[in-house]
Design a protein around this motif. Structure first.
Motif, PDB file in Angstrom:
ATOM      1  N   ILE A 155       4.251 -15.629 -28.891  1.00  0.00           N
ATOM      2  CA  ILE A 155       5.269 -16.566 -28.418  1.00  0.00           C
ATOM      3  C   ILE A 155       4.683 -17.508 -27.374  1.00  0.00           C
ATOM      4  O   ILE A 155       4.924 -18.721 -27.393  1.00  0.00           O
ATOM      5  N   THR A 211       4.429 -19.998 -34.910  1.00  0.00           N
ATOM      6  CA  THR A 211       5.523 -20.151 -35.865  1.00  0.00           C
ATOM      7  C   THR A 211       5.364 -19.100 -36.958  1.00  0.00           C
ATOM      8  O   THR A 211       4.289 -18.524 -37.136  1.00  0.00           O
ATOM      9  N   MET A 254       9.951 -21.335 -38.690  1.00  0.00           N
ATOM     10  CA  MET A 254      10.608 -21.361 -37.383  1.00  0.00           C
ATOM     11  C   MET A 254       9.665 -20.849 -36.313  1.00  0.00           C
ATOM     12  O   MET A 254       8.637 -20.221 -36.612  1.00  0.00           O
ATOM     13  N   LEU A 255      10.011 -21.112 -35.074  1.00  0.00           N
ATOM     14  CA  LEU A 255       9.275 -20.522 -33.972  1.00  0.00           C
ATOM     15  C   LEU A 255       9.466 -19.012 -33.987  1.00  0.00           C
ATOM     16  O   LEU A 255      10.571 -18.516 -34.244  1.00  0.00           O
ATOM     17  N   GLU A 281       9.721 -17.061 -31.552  1.00  0.00           N
ATOM     18  CA  GLU A 281      10.685 -16.620 -30.546  1.00  0.00           C
ATOM     19  C   GLU A 281      12.122 -16.675 -31.056  1.00  0.00           C
ATOM     20  O   GLU A 281      13.016 -16.046 -30.490  1.00  0.00           O
ATOM     21  N   ASP A 282      12.357 -17.437 -32.147  1.00  0.00           N
ATOM     22  CA  ASP A 282      13.701 -17.516 -32.724  1.00  0.00           C
ATOM     23  C   ASP A 282      13.970 -16.428 -33.762  1.00  0.00           C
ATOM     24  O   ASP A 282      15.069 -16.360 -34.315  1.00  0.00           O
ATOM     25  N   LEU A 283      12.979 -15.589 -34.031  1.00  0.00           N
ATOM     26  CA  LEU A 283      13.135 -14.537 -35.040  1.00  0.00           C
ATOM     27  C   LEU A 283      14.065 -13.426 -34.573  1.00  0.00           C
ATOM     28  O   LEU A 283      14.844 -12.880 -35.346  1.00  0.00           O
ATOM     29  N   THR A 304      16.973 -11.246 -32.710  1.00  0.00           N
ATOM     30  CA  THR A 304      18.366 -11.369 -32.283  1.00  0.00           C
ATOM     31  C   THR A 304      18.830 -10.174 -31.451  1.00  0.00           C
ATOM     32  O   THR A 304      19.895 -10.229 -30.833  1.00  0.00           O
ATOM     33  N   THR A 347      16.721  -9.010 -36.594  1.00  0.00           N
ATOM     34  CA  THR A 347      16.110 -10.326 -36.760  1.00  0.00           C
ATOM     35  C   THR A 347      16.999 -11.207 -37.633  1.00  0.00           C
ATOM     36  O   THR A 347      18.007 -10.753 -38.159  1.00  0.00           O
ATOM     37  N   VAL A 348      16.573 -12.455 -37.805  1.00  0.00           N
ATOM     38  CA  VAL A 348      17.310 -13.392 -38.657  1.00  0.00           C
ATOM     39  C   VAL A 348      16.883 -13.296 -40.120  1.00  0.00           C
ATOM     40  O   VAL A 348      17.364 -14.064 -40.959  1.00  0.00           O
ATOM     41  N   THR A 368      15.398  -8.662 -26.395  1.00  0.00           N
ATOM     42  CA  THR A 368      14.360  -9.305 -27.211  1.00  0.00           C
ATOM     43  C   THR A 368      13.277  -9.810 -26.280  1.00  0.00           C
ATOM     44  O   THR A 368      13.488  -9.903 -25.063  1.00  0.00           O
TER      45      THR A 368
END
Length: 289
Positions: A131, A136, A148-149, A151-153, A155, A160-161, A223
């Motif tokens: 991160i 990515t 995606m980045l 860090e956005d994975l 939740t 995760t997403v 997270t």
């Protein structure tokens, strides 16, 4: 404990893998290195009806440098692949060192980067340094792919997403001008311990002035988190010991640790203060270590 009964598939291609995941839905789990899921199945924490192995997806086992893109790490690369990668050793030794500090050598030989990220354990060692370096990820599913980045994975703890019909295929550390990066982990024993706190930084310095800084913290929130106020504080300022120490204080205040068997919230905040200063100092003075 014995493993529960399950059906096993090892598709020959990424497309077949995604199709199988969509077909079986919530009944299926992905098998990568197996160092986490097999243990959970034996202990009764997981009981998937289907395991879909990625072992035949050879394209996901590479670590390459791609011009104008960066270092591309296949999701099936093992932790020891990171440790021994000449590309990473030359460009981002901090990533290799973070991998080297994980678990035992036997686990590092089979545990995969993708599995480590997808497990989304807050104390995992790889997410903070990746991160901090702006990594990515690519997710591929039956409906296409998305980037995606990293860090956005995440939740939440072990959440995760990633959709049921998607798998993580690669991680990219983009080309960057950062002067140095570092990951410091504090555990309760010398090797193989989960992080009580993990601090990763990446810093760009120009003429003694910090032009950009990223600070990522593990095991201090549900997270991995960025210490964005500390990052802003550092930007545009001349390097000094007092500056780095104050950044550690600010980062500590941004954290949201819990108290558990490995350490109290107060203890973790103090570790974040100290380790952030140390990591910044090493990144500024020693490069990507």
């Amino acid at each position: 404990m014995y493993l529960p009964d399950f059906d096993y598939y090892a598709p020959d291609s990424l497309a077949e893998t995604c199709e199988a995941l969509e077909r079986f839905g919530a009944k299926a789990k992905v098998l990568s290195g197996g160092t986490d899921i097999i243990v959970k199945m034996k202990s009764g924490l997981l009981s998937p009806e289907v395991l879909i192995s990625l072992k035949k997806l050879e394209d996901l086992k590479k670590i390459d440098y791609v011009s104008e893109k960066g270092v591309v790490i296949g999701a099936l690369s093992t932790h020891n692949d990171l440790v021994n990668s000449k590309i990473l050793n030359d460009r981002y030794l901090s990533v290799s060192e973070a991998a080297h500090n994980m678990a035992s050598n036997q686990i590092r030989n089979i545990g995969t980067v993708g599995g480590n990220l997808c497990n989304a354990v807050p104390s995992a060692d790889l997410p903070p340094i990746l991160i901090a370096l702006g990594a990515t990820i690519k997710l591929v599913g039956t409906k296409g792919e998305r980037v995606m980045l990293l860090e956005d994975l995440f939740t939440g703890p072990m959440k995760t997403v990633i959709a049921e019909n998607e798998i993580l295929t690669e991680i990219v550390i983009p080309d960057q001008s950062s002067t140095g990066s570092n990951y410091i982990k504090f555990g309760l024993r010398r090797s193989g311990a989960l992080a009580v706190v993990g601090i990763a930084v990446a810093v760009t310095v120009n003429g003694g002035t910090i032009t950009e800084a990223k600070i990522a913290i593990g095991a201090a929130a549900p997270t991995p988190i960025r210490a964005r106020e500390a990052e802003k504080f550092l930007q545009g300022k001349t390097i000094s010991d007092d500056l780095l120490a104050e950044a550690g204080v600010i980062a500590s205040g941004e954290s949201k640790p819990i108290s558990d068997i490995r350490g109290s919230a107060e203890y973790r905040r103090d570790l974040i203060r100290v380790l952030t200063r140390r990591a910044l100092y090493k990144a500024v003075n020693e490069g990507h270590v």
